[in-house]
Design a protein around this motif. Sequence first.
Motif, PDB file in Angstrom:
ATOM      1  N   PHE A 140       1.280  -1.095   0.373  1.00  0.00           N
ATOM      2  CA  PHE A 140       0.037  -0.031  -0.068  1.00  0.00           C
ATOM      3  C   PHE A 140       0.750   0.952   0.129  1.00  0.00           C
ATOM      4  O   PHE A 140       2.017   1.079   0.328  1.00  0.00           O
ATOM      5  CB  PHE A 140      -0.955   0.505   1.277  1.00  0.00           C
ATOM      6  CG  PHE A 140      -1.778  -0.584   1.086  1.00  0.00           C
ATOM      7  CD1 PHE A 140      -3.052  -0.893   0.359  1.00  0.00           C
ATOM      8  CD2 PHE A 140      -2.093  -1.908   2.776  1.00  0.00           C
ATOM      9  CE1 PHE A 140      -4.195  -1.971   0.833  1.00  0.00           C
ATOM     10  CE2 PHE A 140      -2.720  -3.076   2.521  1.00  0.00           C
ATOM     11  CZ  PHE A 140      -3.474  -3.126   1.739  1.00  0.00           C
ATOM     12  N   ALA A 141       0.209   2.668  -0.387  1.00  0.00           N
ATOM     13  CA  ALA A 141       1.322   3.723  -0.238  1.00  0.00           C
ATOM     14  C   ALA A 141       0.014   4.281   1.072  1.00  0.00           C
ATOM     15  O   ALA A 141      -0.486   4.273   1.058  1.00  0.00           O
ATOM     16  CB  ALA A 141       1.017   4.478  -1.505  1.00  0.00           C
TER      17      ALA A 141
ATOM     18  N   VAL B 186       4.225   0.262   2.312  1.00  0.00           N
ATOM     19  CA  VAL B 186       3.915  -0.527   3.281  1.00  0.00           C
ATOM     20  C   VAL B 186       4.160  -1.553   2.486  1.00  0.00           C
ATOM     21  O   VAL B 186       3.169  -1.949   1.836  1.00  0.00           O
ATOM     22  CB  VAL B 186       2.967  -0.065   4.207  1.00  0.00           C
ATOM     23  CG1 VAL B 186       2.852  -0.856   5.017  1.00  0.00           C
ATOM     24  CG2 VAL B 186       2.854   1.500   4.202  1.00  0.00           C
TER      25      VAL B 186
ATOM     26  N   ALA C 181       2.467  -5.228   3.143  1.00  0.00           N
ATOM     27  CA  ALA C 181       2.063  -5.205   4.153  1.00  0.00           C
ATOM     28  C   ALA C 181       1.424  -6.838   4.114  1.00  0.00           C
ATOM     29  O   ALA C 181       1.009  -7.812   5.000  1.00  0.00           O
ATOM     30  CB  ALA C 181      -0.437  -5.341   3.981  1.00  0.00           C
TER      31      ALA C 181
ATOM     32  N   PRO D 212       0.390 -12.369  14.764  1.00  0.00           N
ATOM     33  CA  PRO D 212       0.688 -11.334  15.805  1.00  0.00           C
ATOM     34  C   PRO D 212      -0.753  -9.499  14.537  1.00  0.00           C
ATOM     35  O   PRO D 212      -0.350 -10.050  13.079  1.00  0.00           O
ATOM     36  CB  PRO D 212       1.569 -10.921  15.710  1.00  0.00           C
ATOM     37  CG  PRO D 212       2.205 -11.416  14.900  1.00  0.00           C
ATOM     38  CD  PRO D 212       1.366 -12.682  14.560  1.00  0.00           C
ATOM     39  N   SER D 213      -0.928  -8.757  14.944  1.00  0.00           N
ATOM     40  CA  SER D 213      -1.795  -8.335  15.175  1.00  0.00           C
ATOM     41  C   SER D 213      -0.537  -7.382  13.666  1.00  0.00           C
ATOM     42  O   SER D 213       0.356  -7.134  13.758  1.00  0.00           O
ATOM     43  CB  SER D 213      -1.949  -7.183  15.907  1.00  0.00           C
ATOM     44  OG  SER D 213      -2.789  -5.875  15.557  1.00  0.00           O
ATOM     45  N   GLY D 214      -1.656  -6.570  12.391  1.00  0.00           N
ATOM     46  CA  GLY D 214      -0.150  -5.708  11.631  1.00  0.00           C
ATOM     47  C   GLY D 214       0.070  -6.902  10.743  1.00  0.00           C
ATOM     48  O   GLY D 214       1.135  -6.651   9.687  1.00  0.00           O
ATOM     49  N   CYS D 215      -0.305  -8.440  10.445  1.00  0.00           N
ATOM     50  CA  CYS D 215       0.741  -9.246   9.783  1.00  0.00           C
ATOM     51  C   CYS D 215       0.405  -9.144   8.146  1.00  0.00           C
ATOM     52  O   CYS D 215       1.125 -10.138   7.428  1.00  0.00           O
ATOM     53  CB  CYS D 215       0.899 -10.493  10.369  1.00  0.00           C
ATOM     54  SG  CYS D 215      -0.691 -11.665  10.249  1.00  0.00           S
ATOM     55  N   GLY D 216      -1.575  -8.975   8.214  1.00  0.00           N
ATOM     56  CA  GLY D 216      -1.313  -9.326   7.209  1.00  0.00           C
ATOM     57  C   GLY D 216      -2.836 -10.189   7.022  1.00  0.00           C
ATOM     58  O   GLY D 216      -2.996 -10.507   5.772  1.00  0.00           O
ATOM     59  N   LYS D 217      -3.580 -10.517   8.197  1.00  0.00           N
ATOM     60  CA  LYS D 217      -4.106 -11.161   7.756  1.00  0.00           C
ATOM     61  C   LYS D 217      -5.369 -10.985   7.835  1.00  0.00           C
ATOM     62  O   LYS D 217      -5.717 -11.825   6.213  1.00  0.00           O
ATOM     63  CB  LYS D 217      -5.005 -11.914   9.869  1.00  0.00           C
ATOM     64  CG  LYS D 217      -3.615 -12.656  10.545  1.00  0.00           C
ATOM     65  CD  LYS D 217      -4.273 -12.887  11.282  1.00  0.00           C
ATOM     66  CE  LYS D 217      -4.454 -11.785  12.542  1.00  0.00           C
ATOM     67  NZ  LYS D 217      -3.280 -10.886  12.419  1.00  0.00           N
ATOM     68  N   SER D 218      -5.451  -9.549   7.869  1.00  0.00           N
ATOM     69  CA  SER D 218      -7.422  -9.153   6.533  1.00  0.00           C
ATOM     70  C   SER D 218      -6.852  -8.615   5.132  1.00  0.00           C
ATOM     71  O   SER D 218      -7.565  -8.304   4.940  1.00  0.00           O
ATOM     72  CB  SER D 218      -7.626  -7.868   8.170  1.00  0.00           C
ATOM     73  OG  SER D 218      -7.406  -8.340   8.950  1.00  0.00           O
ATOM     74  N   THR D 219      -5.327  -8.022   5.101  1.00  0.00           N
ATOM     75  CA  THR D 219      -5.338  -8.216   3.977  1.00  0.00           C
ATOM     76  C   THR D 219      -5.656  -8.975   2.878  1.00  0.00           C
ATOM     77  O   THR D 219      -6.274  -8.776   2.002  1.00  0.00           O
ATOM     78  CB  THR D 219      -3.421  -7.023   3.763  1.00  0.00           C
ATOM     79  OG1 THR D 219      -3.717  -6.254   4.697  1.00  0.00           O
ATOM     80  CG2 THR D 219      -3.457  -7.099   2.750  1.00  0.00           C
TER      81      THR D 219
ATOM     82  N   GLU E  75     -12.149 -12.471  12.558  1.00  0.00           N
ATOM     83  CA  GLU E  75     -12.142 -11.754  13.636  1.00  0.00           C
ATOM     84  C   GLU E  75     -13.703 -12.348  13.945  1.00  0.00           C
ATOM     85  O   GLU E  75     -13.517 -11.439  14.826  1.00  0.00           O
ATOM     86  CB  GLU E  75     -11.457 -10.845  14.390  1.00  0.00           C
ATOM     87  CG  GLU E  75      -9.370 -11.466  14.359  1.00  0.00           C
ATOM     88  CD  GLU E  75      -8.740 -10.212  14.499  1.00  0.00           C
ATOM     89  OE1 GLU E  75      -9.261 -10.261  15.812  1.00  0.00           O
ATOM     90  OE2 GLU E  75      -7.605 -10.210  14.339  1.00  0.00           O
TER      91      GLU E  75
ATOM     92  N   HIS F  28      -6.292 -14.331  16.215  1.00  0.00           N
ATOM     93  CA  HIS F  28      -5.265 -14.060  16.473  1.00  0.00           C
ATOM     94  C   HIS F  28      -5.445 -15.417  17.978  1.00  0.00           C
ATOM     95  O   HIS F  28      -3.988 -14.787  19.005  1.00  0.00           O
ATOM     96  CB  HIS F  28      -4.239 -12.472  16.859  1.00  0.00           C
ATOM     97  CG  HIS F  28      -5.159 -11.650  17.495  1.00  0.00           C
ATOM     98  ND1 HIS F  28      -5.651 -10.439  16.476  1.00  0.00           N
ATOM     99  CD2 HIS F  28      -5.895 -11.994  19.196  1.00  0.00           C
ATOM    100  CE1 HIS F  28      -6.863 -10.287  17.975  1.00  0.00           C
ATOM    101  NE2 HIS F  28      -6.467 -10.877  19.163  1.00  0.00           N
TER     102      HIS F  28
HETATM  103  N1  LIG Z   1      -4.925   0.705   3.401  1.00  0.00           N
HETATM  104  C1  LIG Z   1      -4.397   0.286   3.411  1.00  0.00           C
HETATM  105  N2  LIG Z   1      -3.234   1.366   3.422  1.00  0.00           N
HETATM  106  C2  LIG Z   1      -2.711   1.522   4.018  1.00  0.00           C
HETATM  107  N3  LIG Z   1      -1.646   0.329   4.486  1.00  0.00           N
HETATM  108  C3  LIG Z   1      -2.125  -0.576   4.686  1.00  0.00           C
HETATM  109  C4  LIG Z   1      -4.140  -0.571   5.095  1.00  0.00           C
HETATM  110  N4  LIG Z   1      -4.541  -2.189   5.027  1.00  0.00           N
HETATM  111  C5  LIG Z   1      -3.739  -2.593   5.464  1.00  0.00           C
HETATM  112  N5  LIG Z   1      -2.562  -1.211   5.642  1.00  0.00           N
HETATM  113  C6  LIG Z   1      -1.011  -1.908   6.262  1.00  0.00           C
HETATM  114  O1  LIG Z   1      -1.034  -2.586   6.296  1.00  0.00           O
HETATM  115  C7  LIG Z   1      -0.549  -3.535   7.457  1.00  0.00           C
HETATM  116  C8  LIG Z   1      -1.143  -4.976   7.191  1.00  0.00           C
HETATM  117  O2  LIG Z   1      -3.083  -4.738   8.377  1.00  0.00           O
HETATM  118  P1  LIG Z   1      -3.730  -6.232   8.540  1.00  0.00           P
HETATM  119  O3  LIG Z   1      -5.011  -5.059   8.366  1.00  0.00           O
HETATM  120  O4  LIG Z   1      -4.101  -7.281   7.089  1.00  0.00           O
HETATM  121  O5  LIG Z   1      -3.364  -6.815   9.958  1.00  0.00           O
HETATM  122  P2  LIG Z   1      -3.825  -7.862  10.609  1.00  0.00           P
HETATM  123  O6  LIG Z   1      -2.557  -8.578  10.654  1.00  0.00           O
HETATM  124  O7  LIG Z   1      -5.974  -8.009  10.067  1.00  0.00           O
HETATM  125  O8  LIG Z   1      -3.618  -7.142  11.848  1.00  0.00           O
HETATM  126  P3  LIG Z   1      -5.433  -7.532  12.609  1.00  0.00           P
HETATM  127  O9  LIG Z   1      -4.748  -8.491  13.947  1.00  0.00           O
HETATM  128  O10 LIG Z   1      -4.467  -6.273  13.756  1.00  0.00           O
HETATM  129  O11 LIG Z   1      -6.573  -6.946  12.592  1.00  0.00           O
HETATM  130  C9  LIG Z   1      -0.346  -2.986   8.357  1.00  0.00           C
HETATM  131  O12 LIG Z   1       0.981  -2.523   8.761  1.00  0.00           O
HETATM  132  C10 LIG Z   1      -1.191  -1.928   8.018  1.00  0.00           C
HETATM  133  O13 LIG Z   1      -1.254  -0.539   8.913  1.00  0.00           O
END
Ligand SMILES: Nc1ncnc2c1ncn2[C@@H]1O[C@H](COP(=O)(O)OP(=O)(O)OP(=O)(O)O)[C@@H](O)[C@H]1O
Length: 269
Positions: A26-27, A34, A36, A55-62, A174, A207
Amino acid sequence: MSDLQKSNSNLQAVGCVEIDDLSIRFASPQGREVVAVETTDLRLEPGSFTALIGPSGCGKSTILNAIAGFVSPSSGSICVDGKAVTGPDPEVGVVFQQYALFPWFTAIGNVKFALKRFRLGREELQRQAHEALKEVGLGDRASAYPGQLSGGMKQRVALARTFASKPKVLLMDEPFGALDAQTRISMHELLLRIWDAHRTTVLFVTHDVDEALLLSDRVFVMSEGPGRIIDSFEVQSDRPRVVDQVDEHFVANRNRITKLLRQSHADSI
Ligand SMILES: Nc1ncnc2c1ncn2[C@@H]1O[C@H](COP(=O)(O)OP(=O)(O)OP(=O)(O)O)[C@@H](O)[C@H]1O
Ligand SMILES: [Mg+2]
């Protein structure tokens, strides 16, 4: 075997998800890039229940949003039943932590809205929507508005709505994270019962190590962000699985995941 299970066993297996060499960038608002998700392969077998943990922020939702067609891969490919994902697909259902119900529709109104694409007659629409609410134990709350329901009930309406629209793949981000421990346990039982009847392919993001092991056939473990898959294995423990009566496979798997997550965290700091 129920009638639904019998009719499902006659169907061709559908709901195969294949991810190859996926990466997603992502930008950032400051214009920086970034990462993801780093190069990732993942396969969901038709009708299986898979957990994605990290862990939080590892990219699961992405990853989940990319399978759902909400986010485009920067490189690599995602296919559902051999067809590349190019955008949202009504046959791929999503359940989020926030219930995402329409507050101005009743419980049955929310389910009916999801069934619109089937163009059913009025009576059939009512029958199927009511059946779906009955399946989640809310047959008697059909005319309640979301604001009149508890968190667990709202998530049950969300489940009814999603399964009623017969998705071949169900992505869950989640979904029970906001519920108390006891409600969560009953939601696990309910989800597994409905999944067993419908045999939809499920990807369940969490998580919570125990939640992943209680529910799934296979677990994918991700590293600290930028995330990539660092382990994947089958869960051999017999079902039904109960958190305070776990077998030796469960304990070994719990230790395996916890160790990996601890190691990945240590490597990232
Ligand atoms: N639309 C976006 N624009 C910029 N960065 C993004 C975007 N969506 C996600 N990110 C970044 O991508 C990374 C992964 O985010 P993601 O939400 O997929 O994590 P996650 O594993 O689901 O975390 P959590 O457990 O907290 O839900 C993070 O650093 C987040 O800040
Ligand atoms: Mg997330």
